[in-house]
Design an enzyme around this catalytic site. Structure first.
Site, PDB file in Angstrom:
ATOM      1  N   CYS A  67      10.003  -8.966  10.420  1.00 21.77           N
ATOM      2  CA  CYS A  67       9.399  -7.695   9.989  1.00 21.77           C
ATOM      3  C   CYS A  67       8.040  -7.937   9.328  1.00 21.77           C
ATOM      4  O   CYS A  67       7.963  -8.432   8.197  1.00 21.77           O
ATOM      5  CB  CYS A  67      10.363  -6.991   9.026  1.00 21.77           C
ATOM      6  SG  CYS A  67       9.662  -5.547   8.209  1.00 21.77           S
ATOM      7  N   CYS A  70       7.378  -6.160   6.005  1.00 22.78           N
ATOM      8  CA  CYS A  70       8.137  -6.805   4.925  1.00 22.78           C
ATOM      9  C   CYS A  70       7.320  -7.934   4.310  1.00 22.78           C
ATOM     10  O   CYS A  70       7.272  -8.105   3.088  1.00 22.78           O
ATOM     11  CB  CYS A  70       9.456  -7.364   5.455  1.00 22.78           C
ATOM     12  SG  CYS A  70      10.601  -6.142   6.136  1.00 22.78           S
TER      13      CYS A  70
END
Length: 309
Positions: A67, A70
């Site tokens: 991700c 993230c």
């Protein structure tokens, strides 16, 4: 976010199965005494984390290695947590490695950040947000914690804190990558897509741009989707390609990688050969987003090959 309260996620998050854990802290759990205020939490150690939330507010960062947003948000959260000197504990949860936690928090997309005050979940934010917003939300979290009698402080592990503060800064991003990250922070996914596409036009082998483009396209697609409505539409139309795409995207964004791949592979197997191309292309895009060496991708790619030949 203008207001948060411990009641806001009741019914949406079920942590009951995580409360009754062994009293002996498992390996990796925060130990009594001096602790690092940033810890990796797992399905096995989360009972200890819940107990600590009765002393200090605990911020839970649900993330995954694949991700991109993230990786942008997590360092900001860690920085703000350490600056508070033990008034907040940050528990980082890899949703791929800890499916029980991902399911308990019902993470429809990541990054997802939730806090715990005396064991009660408190919403913070979903997706990458700018540093100032993170600081504002943390300040409000401390206020809510104080209102609920959670005003303790952890004894900070000075060695861990010093090691974190001495970590070299990340190298400066290329201009188009920086432009894409700024657009993601602003919630302008279309602008981020354009920036990554420009980067790839300049260098088609830019692996970070390829991964970033896949991630931001996913974020753009799931924005505004309702998981319950999407699942209902997919159940009503098992051969409805877009309906199946929506649920697969939501599953992937929530860390349920195997479920997303299985859904699209099952769809591919059921469709006539002249209608399969969009599904194959979507699978290949998602394979690149997770990483070609990931065992889940290897298994899904092998199944796709068996369906093709």
């Amino acid at each position: 976010m203008s207001e948060i309260s411990p009641a806001a996620l009741r019914g949406a998050v079920d942590l009951s199965s995580l409360r009754n854990r062994p009293a002996t802290p498992p390996e990796g759990a925060p130990a009594p005494g001096a602790v690092d205020v940033v810890v990796d939490a797992t399905d096995e150690t989360f009972g200890q984390i819940l107990e600590l939330s009765r002393t200090v507010p605990v911020v839970v960062d649900l993330w995954a290695e694949w991700c991109g947003p993230c990786k942008q948000l997590s360092p900001i959260i860690e920085k703000v947590t350490r600056e508070l000197g033990g008034r907040v504990l940050l528990a980082k949860v890899d949703v791929d490695a800890n499916p029980q936690l991902a399911q308990s928090f019902r993470a429809q997309s990541i990054p997802m950040v939730v806090a715990l005050i005396a064991g009660q979940p408190v919403p913070m934010f979903t997706g990458a947000v700018p540093e100032q917003q993170v600081r504002d939300v943390f300040a409000q979290l401390l206020q809510v914690a104080a209102q609920n009698g959670v005003t303790g402080s952890l004894s900070v592990d000075a060695d861990a804190d010093a090691e974190a503060s001495s970590t070299p800064e990340e190298p400066e991003l290329p201009p188009l990558h920086a432009e894409a990250f700024a657009a993601i922070e602003a919630g302008d996914y279309s602008a981020a897509i354009r920036a990554y596409e420009k980067a790839l036009a300049e260098n088609p082998r830019d692996e970070e741009a390829i991964a970033g483009l896949g991630q931001v396209r996913l974020l753009d697609r799931v924005q505004g989707l309702d998981l319950q409505a999407a699942r209902a539409a997919a159940a009503e139309g098992p051969l409805d390609v877009q309906a199946q795409f929506d649920v697969a995207d939501l599953d992937l964004a929530g860390g349920h990688v195997d479920d997303a791949f299985a859904r699209l592979l099952d769809l591919f197997a059921q469709l006539p050969s002249d209608q399969r191309t969009p599904v194959r292309e979507r699978l290949i895009e998602l394979f690149g987003l997770i990483g070609t060496s990931d065992p889940r991708v290897v298994a899904a790619r092998n199944r796709l090959s068996s369906l093709l030949f």
